[in-house]
Design an enzyme around this catalytic site. Structure first.
Site: not given
Ligand code: ADP
Length: 539
Positions: A184, A328, A437, A442
């Site tokens: 990640t 993931e 918060k 929220w």
């Molecule tokens: P990292 O956790 O390091 O950013 P990832 O690329 O796996 O790595 O990111 C996943 C996260 O990105 C998601 O859990 C979410 O928070 C955010 N995310 C992905 N797509 C979207 C979307 N379309 N809108 C909002 N958040 C998003």
């Protein structure tokens, strides 16, 4: 009684076998790191991947060995994935945008003995290589003539020399064997390794290849802007050959001008990437009064897509699919697109739906819960922790299996905060670590940011919580203005007024020259929070 059907082990090399046999006409075009455009096809990619498989086996690479790649999207990187996975080994993608010590940490944690790299990353590799504990062989993704003249702590060979020998054979691995490793990007914490299997990658291609989704056909010409090192390349290196789509690989050049030029010259019909790249591309189009002539669909994900961006594409007749997913999840989770009864609604209401993160693809289960794990209502108002399940969802992290995010019933806690509505649409309001918060309630930073970038003078916006004596935290809006403009705090607040609850209105707005981004192009909120930790709202 069990069914009387065949057992057909799901192995990723089947994608390239299929494309090589049935989709000879598909074009694989790459902007190379050496400069110039390279043309090939799936049959040639398969042959060269088999040569790589042979070379790896002859060099003693065994099932389960990790082989790291530090490379842009090119035909060679695709061959490397298939050649490595086909030998029973595991491709471990490295993100060159990380700091050298982070790259070294991730490579060491993955344990690769071989590292393949684009020669343009030589300056990074010179810093990283001395820190690597396991790598014995470096493979430069080039021919002998382009082999960098440097000393690395290990053997250095040119990829074209490595694959000069005889074709090997795909190894006989089990479908549950690992074939890919991706960390990640560490937006909210330490990087964590996700270990994909042949089966999960195969099922992911089938589920993400649905429509809407990354669904493609043999007449599609797809340009993945999303790098193969970001979240399993969104599965596109598997989905495109599965569908027989042409694949246009942008190599190292992801700026607006280069992307536009490649999209037009190669007649690209569909593309996928994170919002920041589209920001650059749309600005380039606007500044130069250009239009797309072939593009029909764009999949945008990885971060929330601002309404203004959806409108900019849709107004040009290009359909936007807003995608949500995670490393993931291989990574696809949900996709937003217009479906009944929304197709009867006026256009602005349809765009409202596209601003949400969409409904789950088949193969992804989804629910929201409170902090105690009790499921919350799917009413569009209740907000909770988003949890998912499915055959392409991780059940642990590499070398630290288990952890808080995985519960006993197999639900993975995404760390996102979301609502689900009766139509099936999921809407992310925040990452649990980013949410503001205020007085125990929220405030969604994503919603504030999306509205802010709808202001004509705003190029990019980030909302963060800053400490407040009475409310605990209050929103601060950080804005990058479009070139030549200087929007005032009052003008921006007036723009937000009436669009969000009064108590959601930021207490202050600051203009900055630049907002920090993660290696995957997301806003780096952790850094912004540090930067503005001492910000006093009464100033
Ligand atoms: P990292 O956790 O390091 O950013 P990832 O690329 O796996 O790595 O990111 C996943 C996260 O990105 C998601 O859990 C979410 O928070 C955010 N995310 C992905 N797509 C979207 C979307 N379309 N809108 C909002 N958040 C998003």
């Amino acid at each position: 009684m069990r069914g009387l059907m065949q057992d057909w082990p799901m192995r990723v090399h089947r994608f390239i076998d299929h494309a090589a046999l049935y989709h000879r006409g598909a074009r694989i075009v790459s902007r190379t790191v050496e400069g110039g455009i390279h043309h090939t096809n799936y049959a040639e990619i398969r042959t060269r991947a088999l040569k790589l498989t042979g070379a790896l086996s002859r060099r003693g690479v065994k099932a389960g060995d990790r082989i790291a790649t530090l490379a842009w999207n090119t035909h060679r990187h695709v061959e490397a994935w298939y050649g490595i996975a086909g030998a029973g080994a595991i491709y471990h993608t490295l993100n060159p945008r990380l700091f050298p010590n982070q790259i070294a940490w991730i490579t060491n944690h993955g344990g690769a003995k071989m590292l393949m790299f684009d020669t343009c990353f030589m300056p990074i590799l010179e810093q990283v290589a001395p820190l690597l504990k396991h790598v014995e062989t470096y493979v430069a993704l080039c021919d002998a003539a382009h082999l960098p003249k440097v000393k690395l702590p290990g053997k250095l060979i040119a990829y074209e020399d490595l694959i000069a020998g005889k074709e090997g054979r795909w190894a006989e691995m089990h479908e549950n064997d690992a074939c890919g490793l991706c960390y990640t990007s560490g937006t909210t914490g330490d990087p964590k390794g996700v270990l994909y299997s042949h089966r999960s990658n195969t099922l992911h291609a089938l589920l993400a290849g649905q429509t809407p989704g990354l669904g493609m056909g043999a007449s599609d010409v797809h340009l993945p802007v999303v790098p193969m090192f970001h979240a399993n390349g969104w599965g596109i290196p598997f989905i495109a050959p599965m569908a027989g789509a042409s694949l246009i690989m942008p190599g190292p050049k992801l700026d607006g001008a280069s992307l536009y030029e490649l999209m037009e010259s190669e007649r690209v019909t569909a593309t996928a990437g994170v919002p920041t790249v589209w920001l650059g591309l749309l600005q380039y189009l606007e500044a130069n009064k250009l239009e797309f002539h072939y593009l029909k669909r764009v999949v945008i994900g990885g971060a929330a897509v601002p309404r203004a961006m959806i409108e900019a594409f849709e107004d040009r007749g290009i359909a936007v699919t807003h995608a949500w997913g995670m490393t993931e999840m291989s990574p696809s989770g949900s996709m937003s697109a217009i479906k009944p009864p929304l197709d009867e609604l006026p256009r602005p209401r349809q765009i409202d739906a596209l601003c949400k993160q969409g409904y789950p693809l088949f193969g992804v289960e989804m629910k929201i819960t409170d902090d105690k794990g009790r499921e919350r209502a799917r009413d569009g108002n209740s907000v909770g922790r988003l949890k998912v399940k499915g055959p392409a969802v991780a059940r642990g992290y590499y070398r630290s299996v288990g952890g808080d995010a995985f519960d006993r019933e197999g639900w993975f806690d995404t760390g996102d905060v979301a609502s689900l509505d009766a139509e099936g649409f999921m809407r992310i309001t925040d990452r649990s670590k980013d949410v503001i918060k205020s007085g125990g309630e929220w405030i969604s930073t994503i919603e504030i940011e999306n509205l802010a970038v709808g202001h004509p003078d705003v190029a990019e916006a980030a909302a963060i919580g800053v400490p407040h004596p009475k409310w605990g935290e209050r929103p601060l809006l950080i804005v990058v203005a479009k070139p030549g403009t200087k929007p005032t705090q009052d003008a921006l607040l007036v723009h937000l007024q009436g669009k969000i609850a009064k108590w959601w209105l930021p207490d202050a707005v600051v203009l900055v020259d630049e907002i920090p981004h993660t290696a995957a192009g997301k806003i780096l909120k952790t850094q912004l929070r540090r930067q503005f930790a001492d910000f006093r709202l009464d100033r």
